[in-house]
Design an enzyme around this catalytic site. Structure first.
Site, PDB file in Angstrom:
ATOM      1  CG  ASP A  19      77.204  47.598 109.784  1.00 38.57           C
ATOM      2  OD1 ASP A  19      77.360  47.591 111.111  1.00 38.57           O
ATOM      3  OD2 ASP A  19      77.869  48.598 109.203  1.00 38.57           O
ATOM      4  CE1 TYR A  49      78.454  57.573 108.802  1.00 39.39           C
ATOM      5  CE2 TYR A  49      79.461  55.212 110.095  1.00 39.39           C
ATOM      6  CZ  TYR A  49      78.996  56.985 110.158  1.00 39.39           C
ATOM      7  OH  TYR A  49      79.791  57.738 110.562  1.00 39.39           O
TER       8      TYR A  49
HETATM    9 CU   LIG Z   1      81.499  57.330 110.002  1.00 41.82          CU
END
Ligand SMILES: [Cu+2]
Ligand SMILES: *[C@@H]1O[C@H](CO)[C@@H](O)[C@H](O)[C@H]1NC(C)=O
Ligand SMILES: *[C@@H]1O[C@H](CO)[C@@H](O)[C@H](O)[C@H]1NC(C)=O
Ligand SMILES: *[C@@H]1O[C@H](CO)[C@@H](O)[C@H](O)[C@H]1NC(C)=O
Ligand SMILES: *[C@@H]1O[C@H](CO)[C@@H](O)[C@H](O)[C@H]1NC(C)=O
Ligand SMILES: *[C@@H]1O[C@H](CO)[C@@H](O)[C@H](O)[C@H]1NC(C)=O
Length: 795
Positions: free
Chosen positions: A395, A476
């Protein structure tokens, strides 16, 4: 295009042609989100403080003046030969990002000691180089800053152990890809119409169909710069951003060989467990009466993250909240991002790639941690379809700092929290994320200390300080906390929530057993198992830099003691066994917690003659934090060797400032920073130690992850807690508590520390910020990110 005019598109921003970042900025770009702007009722650090840091924050990212000067410098630098991104093609050189090149620890220490002035400031400049035959992403250092006659530009290599300052850029041109997709994909829209009941086509300028399809990158393969990737169709959902749980069972493999679109082609198709060598083979098969169709995975109320309707009766009563009638008890110098609370003091810095770091954490004047911060966040999936089979997302390349967005008061942090902002310089512009960091004290629902005897009960409140940010990385939202406790303990905690990146449920799967990679959670939806591994660096300086890592075993033993009868059978018991970690190494959390890990300073003793130390221990959350389950991941190559153990002990080197590098995932077999080479057998007794540790979990989503994963079960943490560091518990003189004499006659309460002796007047906004009154601020990240340059247009 005219003949395909009725074809819809929908290649959303989710398509990231970089094999590790595709974390879909889709939601960001799709909505050009608005952000909350806080009103005056929210405390903003800049408005309150007269408190001044004793030193300069040498880790602070470039200020606007430095960034402006640097921008001018790089555009006038013949060597860089930059073209303005707005006019550039893939055959030009484009500026990607500007940021601070963090100063060397050696220089910072001598500044903190007062021996020298602050270290010279240098900028890191990252350029997408397109003019050369091979497209590269290249790193430079420019300094000293601000720009003067003596400012120079140099190749930036010393922080990498590859000996290079560049990686090959597998996808130099987003425009070429879009053009290619425009020309190619309408030809196969009959297939999506037939199988997914939706047309594909191509949109530009934001045109989008209600039942359009997204494309998301799944497994990707890089061979010497040639990129092959599987893409999977997903349904769009602009109401809930639920596209992540709307995978369709159709996959295509695309070969983006070389920079020349003439070499690109669709290689293969995959549907419902069956491979097809070409579109025509799939079309032929479709005509067969035996062709097996999978059910459609369609949107509906089940993907909604909110229930605005009448719910459980209990929810009409608002829940309890924390208030702070006495005001904050910490001090902030907002100019230097320096915070002081209850004996702790430390600096905060932000980076566009890895978000928050904390620096020079002292407790009662003793050094504890020189630096703690995120290095990389990995999510590694597994599955038997081409979408999840080799999928790994790293990320930091998707900018965990830039995607630390504005926090929502009363929700992300208590209504009374103090907020800090951060500015980043990327793609030739600057962007400020206002109120993206919050700082607040909180009193736990459990006490820090209590003891009861026949005569007394003694009890102390557990109040701690939290520094929090939330990085939204596609599906997320990662909440990262740095928590300070009154006894000198420091905790690093990560929680995640959001949509799982789910798999299509196929009855025809290749799995060798039921539920081999996850569980069925809807008509045509399966969860996909994945490991989250977030690597953090902690540079512990326990009462100075000369430190040793100890393992203190709690071990069974058999002994006969002098006071025992010589003829008795030896006694089975246990004892402590201390071992030094002499060489750089990787360690796992021991089963049954049978060892204590600690960093001690052998030259610093407490009043009792014991070595002063800090213990490193799994903290609060879902059990001990985990490391990557996969051994020698095919996808990761050598790019994330830190993921294979729970923690690592190595030595501080100015040339090894970080375990990971965002560009690592672009050349996984030959990454810029190969962490594996940090662990080289070198002796580490009485040295300046660095510990890298992992947070995260083996995430095996189940029906309760639909629509969103919840934070309480996704949490993991590590704690650094004083061990013989003090002569006794240092929380005693900074805590609030009471001693109550027991017994009918006496029954008297004696308080220590401040307490509320009168009622307080509250405004409703102390309990519940009125969010409807906050201005929304459009913060378009479009021109911020060079990654955007690699994504198809049309969002
Ligand atoms: Cu996860
Ligand atoms: C961002 O980029 C787009 C396309 O290159 C351009 O049209 C727009 O003006 C840019 N916006 C800013 C704020 O620079
Ligand atoms: C500078 O870049 C341009 C393209 O933007 C290219 O045509 C030119 O050859 C480059 N000059 C050098 C010296 O590389
Ligand atoms: C840090 O130290 C290295 C190696 O000693 C040196 O090459 C580099 O220029 C220094 N970096 C900065 C930002 O001063
Ligand atoms: C990449 O593809 C091109 C074109 O087929 C080929 O010439 C080249 O050798 C490939 N590179 C590698 C390292 O496989
Ligand atoms: C992983 O790599 C190491 C080092 O190359 C090797 O010794 C080991 O056998 C490999 N394990 C697997 C399962 O591939």
């Amino acid at each position: 295009m005219a003949s395909h005019a009725k074809s819809w598109i929908a290649i959303s921003a989710a398509i990231f042609f970089l094999w590790c970042i595709f974390l879909a900025l889709a939601p960001f770009l799709r909505h050009l989100d608005s952000y909350l702007q806080f009103l005056a009722s929210t405390r903003n650090a800049a408005e309150i403080s007269v408190f001044e840091s004793p030193k300069q924050n040498v880790w602070a990212d470039l200020d606007q003046n430095e960034a402006d000067g640097l921008l001018k410098f790089v555009f006038s630098c013949a060597e860089l030969n930059l073209t303005n991104a707005a006019k550039a093609t893939s055959r030009d050189n484009i500026l990607l990002q500007l940021e601070l090149l963090r100063p060397n620890k050696t220089d910072v220490l001598s500044y903190l000691k007062g021996d020298t002035g602050p270290p010279k400031r240098w900028g890191r400049v990252v350029v997408a180089q397109g003019v050369t035959e091979e497209a590269l992403v290249v790193n430079y250092m420019v300094g000293p800053l601000p720009i003067t006659e003596s400012t120079t530009i140099k190749s930036l290599e010393y922080i990498f152990n590859s000996g290079r300052n560049y990686v090959h850029n597998p996808v130099p041109s987003r425009d070429d890809m879009v053009r290619w997709l425009l020309e190619t994909w309408p030809d196969v829209s009959d297939i999506t119409q037939a199988l997914l009941d939706s047309l594909i086509g191509m949109i530009q300028g934001g045109l989008k169909g209600p039942d359009g399809l997204d494309l998301q990158i799944g497994s990707m393969y890089l061979e010497g710069g040639n990129l092959t990737t599987w893409v999977q169709f997903y349904r769009q959902d602009s109401l809930s951003d639920a596209s992540w749980i709307l995978p369709q069972g159709l996959h295509m493999k695309i070969d983006f060989k070389t920079r020349d679109p003439k070499n690109w082609k669709i290689l293969q198709w995959y549907y419902n467990g069956i491979n097809y060598a070409s579109a025509s083979e799939l079309r032929e098969s479709l005509k067969s009466p035996n062709f097996q169709r999978a059910p459609l995975n369609l949107n509906g109320p089940w993907t909604k993250t909110e229930d605005f309707g009448k719910g459980h009766p209990g929810r009409e009563i608002p829940p309890p909240v924390m208030i702070q009638p006495g005001g904050p008890r910490f001090e902030i110098d907002p100019k230097e991002n320096f915070i002081s609370w209850m004996g702790f003091d430390f600096f905060v810095s932000t980076s566009q790639e890895w978000g928050l770091s904390l620096h020079n954490i002292n407790f009662d004047g003793d050094s504890v941690i020189f630096e703690v911060g995120l290095q990389e966040a990995l999510a590694h999936y597994a599955g038997d379809d081409p979408g999840k089979g080799g999928l790994a997302a790293m990320d930091t390349l998707g900018y965990m700092g830039i995607y630390q967005r504005n926090l929502v008061p009363g929700y992300d942090c208590p209504a009374y929290a103090t907020y800090l902002s951060a500015t980043y310089h990327n793609g030739g512009t600057s962007l400020t994320r206002s109120n993206s960091i919050c700082v607040f004290e909180y009193t736990a629902d459990h006490v820090l200390q209590r003891h009861t005897s026949e005569e007394h009960v003694s009890i102390s409140k557990n109040t701690y300080l939290v520094v929090r940010s939330v990085s939204t990385m596609g599906n997320y939202d990662f909440t990262i906390d740095y928590i300070f406790y009154l006894d000198g303990t420091i905790e690093v905690k990560v929680r995640a929530s959001g949509f799982i990146w789910a798999a299509f449920y196929s009855a025809n799967s290749e799995s060798t057993q039921a539920n081999e990679y996850g569980y069925r959670v809807h008509e045509a939806l399966a969860t996909s198992m994945h490991d989250h591994v977030l690597n953090f660096k902690v540079d512990l300086d326990v009462a100075g830099t000369s430190n040793t890592f100890l393992r203190v075993g709690v071990e069974p033993t058999t002994k006969t003691y002098s006071w025992e009868d010589k003829s008795s059978t030896p006694r089975n018991t246990m004892h402590l066994v201390e071992r030094k970690v002499e060489k750089k190494t990787g360690l796992n959390w021991p089963s049954n917690s049978r060892e204590m890990y600690m960093v001690v300073n052998e030259g610093s003793k407490n009043a009792w003659g014991e070595k002063r130390g800090y213990r490193i221990t799994p903290g609060t959350g879902m059990g001990a934090p985990s490391h990557l389950s996969i051994v020698n991941s095919t996808t990761l190559g050598r790019s994330a060797k830190w993921a294979y153990k729970d923690l690592w002990v190595v030595k501080q080197k100015d040339t090894e400032p970080r375990s990971a590098e965002p560009l690592n995932c672009i050349e996984p077999q030959d990454p810029l920073v190969d962490f594996g080479r940090f662990v080289d057998g070198e002796q580490i007794v009485d040295e300046d130690l660095i510990v890298y540790f992992n947070l995260g979990s083996h995430h095996i989503p189940h029906s309760g992850d639909i629509p969103n994963t919840l934070m309480h079960t996704s949490a993991s943490s590590v704690m650094f807690t004083p061990f013989n560091f003090h002569d006794h518990d240092p929380s005693r003189n900074r805590v609030q508590g009471v001693k109550i004499d027991q017994g009918s006659e006496r029954s008297k309460a004696r308080y220590f520390g401040g307490r509320y002796s009168e009622g307080v007047r509250l405004k409703a906004s102390d309990l519940e910020p009125d969010l409807s009154k906050y201005n929304t601020e459009q913060q378009d990240a479009r021109n911020m990110s060079w990654i955007y340059n690699l994504m198809p247009a049309g969002n």
